[in-house]
Enzyme design. Structure first.
Site, PDB file in Angstrom:
ATOM      1  N   GLY A  16     -22.288  -7.281 -20.123  1.00 12.35           N
ATOM      2  CA  GLY A  16     -20.869  -7.461 -19.846  1.00 12.35           C
ATOM      3  C   GLY A  16     -20.584  -7.832 -18.396  1.00 12.35           C
ATOM      4  N   TYR A 145      -7.350   2.504 -25.579  1.00 10.86           N
ATOM      5  CA  TYR A 145      -8.425   2.424 -24.572  1.00 10.86           C
ATOM      6  C   TYR A 145      -8.211   3.500 -23.499  1.00 10.86           C
ATOM      7  CZ  TYR A 145     -10.821   0.396 -20.448  1.00 10.86           C
ATOM      8  OH  TYR A 145     -11.584   0.186 -19.327  1.00 10.86           O
TER       9      TYR A 145
END
Ligand code: NAD
Ligand code: SER
Length: 314
Positions: A16, A145
């Site tokens: 990522g 999140y």
């Protein structure tokens, strides 16, 4: 834990935005042969052939355990996660990966005693935070999140106090970097804008021009990460997530700063659903505790960040 050569490191979610930069810094500091990079995906741009890459879904406890024992791992950087915008599209998956994945790391650390880095985020804050988020500001996030990050911080504190797990965390602000495109967050516009400024000279920004968020250049974030992981355990007063000092600028201020360097660049502001998540986050963060406990200071300001982004992408 002793000197650099004693480190045997595993990174989850290594492909990522943060992982690819962290791998480089870790391999420079500790030697590529001491690093195992893992991700649920296969790499298509993995440049450092000396780093061992292995596929790992962090929800696969048995495989995770096998890697920890096989490579005799004593430090894990747990980066595998679903970020804010992707999380709102699939809240169940966000909860599963962010929480069950973290639980697997915590349980494995309880058993094998490795040190953990598990990042938190400015998304722990909600709209009651005001402009400046302090370490102890209320944590009432409005995204799934953010909820996983608050729960993750609490689990970190719990595993540390109840089981002695050596876990450390930072509340990263939005991170600006150029090597890897960001993965489904709300602050992604602050990266996309540079790519478009350099390539097509046009960008439609998905938040309003006056949206102000805490941000940081990736080199400062990587330095903070390594510094926190090197800090003596007794100097740390919290385990879940340290606030960091950060830059803060509006989307329009970012545009104007880039335009100073690329005069032909034109940006419009066309907010979408991500505006709501951005509006729930603070404008800036107070990083006094990270400065006090382990001496962190920012090196990049808005101007130097824009210069390095444009030079690197050009
Ligand atoms: P990213 O989306 O760029 O990378 C996450 C990686 O995790 C991806 O490569 C993905 O393939 C991998 N992944 C997803 N599910 C997985 C699974 N089940 N098993 C293994 N790997 C899996 O995210 P990032 O920006 O590198 O963020 C890393 C961490 O930092 C996350 O915890 C994130 O919440 C936190 N963070 C990032 C930012 C930011 O601006 N980038 C800000 C605050 C916090
Ligand atoms: N950059 C992240 C996001 O926008 C914040 O944690 O989701």
């Amino acid at each position: 834990m002793g000197g650099p050569t004693d480190r045997r490191i595993l990174v989850t979610g290594a492909l990522g935005q943060i992982g690819m930069e962290l791998l480089e810094a870790l391999s420079e500091k500790f030697g590529a042969e001491n690093i195992v990079a893992t991700d649920i995906r296969e790499p298509d741009n993995f440049e450092n052939a000396e780093i061992n890459f292995l596929k790992l879904d962090v929800l696969d406890f048995d495989k995770f355990e096998n890697l920890i024992t096989e490579y005799n791992i004593n430090e894990v950087y747990h980066l595998a996660a679903i970020l804010s915008a992707s999380g709102e599209k699939n809240p169940e998956l966000c909860w599963k990966i962010n929480m069950d994945g973290l639980m697997n790391v915590l349980e494995l650390s309880r058993k094998y005693k490795f040190r953990i880095f598990a990042p938190s985020s400015i998304a722990v804050f909600g709209s009651d935070v005001g402009n400046l988020a302090r370490q102890n500001s209320p944590l009432n996030p409005s995204t799934i999140y953010g909820i996983t990050k608050v729960a993750g911080e609490l689990m970190a504190e719990y595993y540390h106090s109840a089981h002695g797990v050596d876990i450390r965390g930072l509340r990263y602000p939005g991170l600006v970097s150029w090597k890897v495109m960001p993965g489904g967050g709300t602050t992604d516009y602050a990266v996309e804008i540079f790519h478009k400024a350099v390539s097509s000279k046009k960008y439609a920004c998905f938040v309003e021009r006056d949206t102000r968020l805490p941000m940081m250049y990736i080199d400062d974030a990587i330095r903070a990460t390594l510094q926190l992981m090197d800090a003596p355990s007794e100097s740390l007063t919290i385990r879940g997530g340290y606030n960091l000092p950060s830059l803060n600028f509006t989307a329009e201020e970012l545009y104007f700063k880039i335009k100073e360097k690329i005069p032909a660049f034109e940006c419009t502001f066309e907010p979408d659903h991500r505006q709501e998540y951005a509006d729930s986050w603070p404008d800036e963060t107070d990083g006094a505790l990270s400065q006090n406990d382990w001496g962190f200071e920012l090196e990049f300001d808005l101007d130097s960040m824009c210069t390095i982004m444009i030079e690197s992408l050009s």
